[in-house]
Enzyme design. Structure first.
Site, short mmCIF file in Angstrom:
data_model
loop_
_atom_site.label_atom_id
_atom_site.label_comp_id
_atom_site.label_asym_id
_atom_site.label_seq_id
_atom_site.Cartn_x
_atom_site.Cartn_y
_atom_site.Cartn_z
N LYS A 13 0.83 -1.21 0.00
CA LYS A 13 0.00 0.00 0.00
C LYS A 13 0.87 1.27 0.00
O LYS A 13 0.63 2.19 -0.76
CB LYS A 13 -0.92 0.03 1.24
CG LYS A 13 -1.86 -1.16 1.35
CD LYS A 13 -2.84 -1.01 2.51
CE LYS A 13 -2.20 -1.02 3.89
NZ LYS A 13 -1.61 -2.31 4.29
N ARG A 88 -9.26 1.02 9.12
CA ARG A 88 -8.91 -0.37 9.42
C ARG A 88 -10.01 -1.07 10.20
O ARG A 88 -9.87 -2.24 10.52
CB ARG A 88 -7.63 -0.42 10.23
CG ARG A 88 -6.36 -0.71 9.42
CD ARG A 88 -5.22 -0.65 10.39
NE ARG A 88 -4.03 -1.34 10.03
CZ ARG A 88 -2.96 -0.77 9.47
NH1 ARG A 88 -2.99 0.49 9.13
NH2 ARG A 88 -1.88 -1.49 9.28
N ARG A 127 12.00 -6.45 5.16
CA ARG A 127 12.07 -5.07 4.69
C ARG A 127 12.77 -4.12 5.66
O ARG A 127 12.76 -4.34 6.87
CB ARG A 127 10.69 -4.55 4.28
CG ARG A 127 9.72 -4.35 5.41
CD ARG A 127 8.35 -3.98 4.86
NE ARG A 127 7.44 -3.69 5.94
CZ ARG A 127 6.18 -3.33 5.79
NH1 ARG A 127 5.67 -3.20 4.58
NH2 ARG A 127 5.42 -3.08 6.83
N ARG A 161 11.49 -1.57 11.00
CA ARG A 161 10.37 -1.28 11.88
C ARG A 161 10.31 -2.29 13.02
O ARG A 161 10.48 -3.49 12.79
CB ARG A 161 9.06 -1.32 11.09
CG ARG A 161 8.81 -0.04 10.33
CD ARG A 161 7.64 -0.13 9.43
NE ARG A 161 6.44 -0.69 10.04
CZ ARG A 161 5.25 -0.70 9.46
NH1 ARG A 161 5.12 -0.16 8.25
NH2 ARG A 161 4.21 -1.22 10.05
N ARG A 172 -0.42 -9.04 13.29
CA ARG A 172 -0.92 -7.98 12.40
C ARG A 172 -1.84 -8.57 11.33
O ARG A 172 -2.84 -7.97 10.96
CB ARG A 172 0.26 -7.22 11.78
CG ARG A 172 0.99 -6.36 12.82
CD ARG A 172 2.32 -5.87 12.33
NE ARG A 172 2.22 -4.96 11.21
CZ ARG A 172 3.24 -4.69 10.39
NH1 ARG A 172 4.41 -5.27 10.56
NH2 ARG A 172 3.06 -3.85 9.40
P1 AMP Z 1 1.05 0.37 9.05
O1 AMP Z 1 2.28 1.18 8.85
O2 AMP Z 1 -0.13 0.89 8.28
O3 AMP Z 1 1.28 -1.11 8.80
O4 AMP Z 1 0.64 0.49 10.59
C1 AMP Z 1 1.52 0.06 11.62
C2 AMP Z 1 0.73 -0.13 12.91
O5 AMP Z 1 0.14 1.12 13.30
C3 AMP Z 1 -0.44 -1.09 12.82
O6 AMP Z 1 -0.04 -2.45 13.00
C4 AMP Z 1 -1.33 -0.60 13.96
O7 AMP Z 1 -0.83 -0.98 15.21
C5 AMP Z 1 -1.15 0.92 13.86
N1 AMP Z 1 -2.14 1.52 12.93
C6 AMP Z 1 -1.89 2.15 11.75
N2 AMP Z 1 -3.02 2.60 11.18
C7 AMP Z 1 -4.02 2.24 12.02
C8 AMP Z 1 -5.44 2.37 11.98
N3 AMP Z 1 -6.06 2.98 10.95
N4 AMP Z 1 -6.16 1.87 13.02
C9 AMP Z 1 -5.56 1.27 14.06
N5 AMP Z 1 -4.22 1.08 14.16
C10 AMP Z 1 -3.45 1.57 13.14
#
Ligand code: AMP
Length: 214
Positions: A13, A88, A127, A161, A172
């Site tokens: 994404k 989400r 990554r 990360r 996740r």
């Molecule tokens: P991402 O970089 O989008 O994979 O997000 C990393 C982490 O941030 C996720 O595993 C969640 O813990 C948190 N996170 C990011 N976006 C959201 C969201 N829209 N709702 C809830 N948690 C989020």
């Protein structure tokens, strides 16, 4: 134009959102990036979010919705948004509907990047990114030309990360299936959901997205 990119962690994404941003002048809104910035700054939100993110769970809707509301009213985002990692959950999607209705702007497309779970673990756990410019790299799939030197900026420091460890990736993915996948029927019912094959090469995924957005 306002778009949502939906898909499990590691589906690509962020990569596709960055390209859409460059090509179409849309503004990428990544709640994950925002949360990582909060964690780095040591803010109150960051302190609340850190442990949750490291476990691979979702941060509470109220925190995310408040964070996103500030972005949607950004005066510089004149051409529209690519929402990457938001919504989400169904309550987040409902809050987004309200925000867009208040602004009087439509949600044009929801694009699902479809990938198999087995592939995700390999993709995510390899990554890393350049600490200086943020360019993304991968142990297997995208290595810099010269080991240890970022092609994009010449930087020599890289970061991984904290939630990209194999143990966390499983949590996740589970959160995706339990809390985020219900958004697929939510948007399908409105006729704005389209899927692309996220297992294809990055360029192919991008051209499939371009075909959808026209
Ligand atoms: P991402 O970089 O989008 O994979 O997000 C990393 C982490 O941030 C996720 O595993 C969640 O813990 C948190 N996170 C990011 N976006 C959201 C969201 N829209 N709702 C809830 N948690 C989020």
């Amino acid at each position: 134009m306002n778009l949502i990119l939906l898909g499990p962690p590691g589906a690509g994404k962020g990569t596709q959102a960055k390209r859409l941003e460059q090509q179409h002048g849309l503004t990428q809104v990544s709640t994950g990036d925002m949360l990582r910035a909060e964690v780095k700054s040591g803010s109150e939100v960051g302190l609340q979010a850190k442990a949750i993110m490291e476990r691979g769970d979702l941060v509470p809707d109220a925190i995310i919705i408040a964070m996103l509301a500030a972005q949607v009213s950004r005066p510089d985002a004149t051409k529209g948004f690519i929402l990457d990692g938001f919504p989400r959950t169904v309550p987040q999607a409902e809050a987004l509907d309200l925000m867009l209705a208040e602004k009087g702007v439509p949600l044009d497309h929801v694009i699902e990047l479809r990938v198999r779970d087995e592939e995700m673990v390999a993709r995510i756990s390899g990554r890393y990114s350049c600490a200086k410019c943020g360019e993304g790299w991968h142990d297997q799939f995208k290595q810099p030309k010269h080991t240890g030197v970022c092609d994009a900026c010449g930087g020599t420091e890289f970061t991984r990360r904290a939630d990209d460890r194999a143990e966390t990736v499983a949590a996740r993915l589970a959160a995706y299936h339990r809390q985020t996948a219900p958004l697929l029927p939510y948007y399908a019912a409105r006729g704005i959901l389209r899927a692309v094959d996220g297992m294809a090469a990055m360029d192919r995924v991008y051209s499939d997205i371009e075909k959808i957005i026209g």
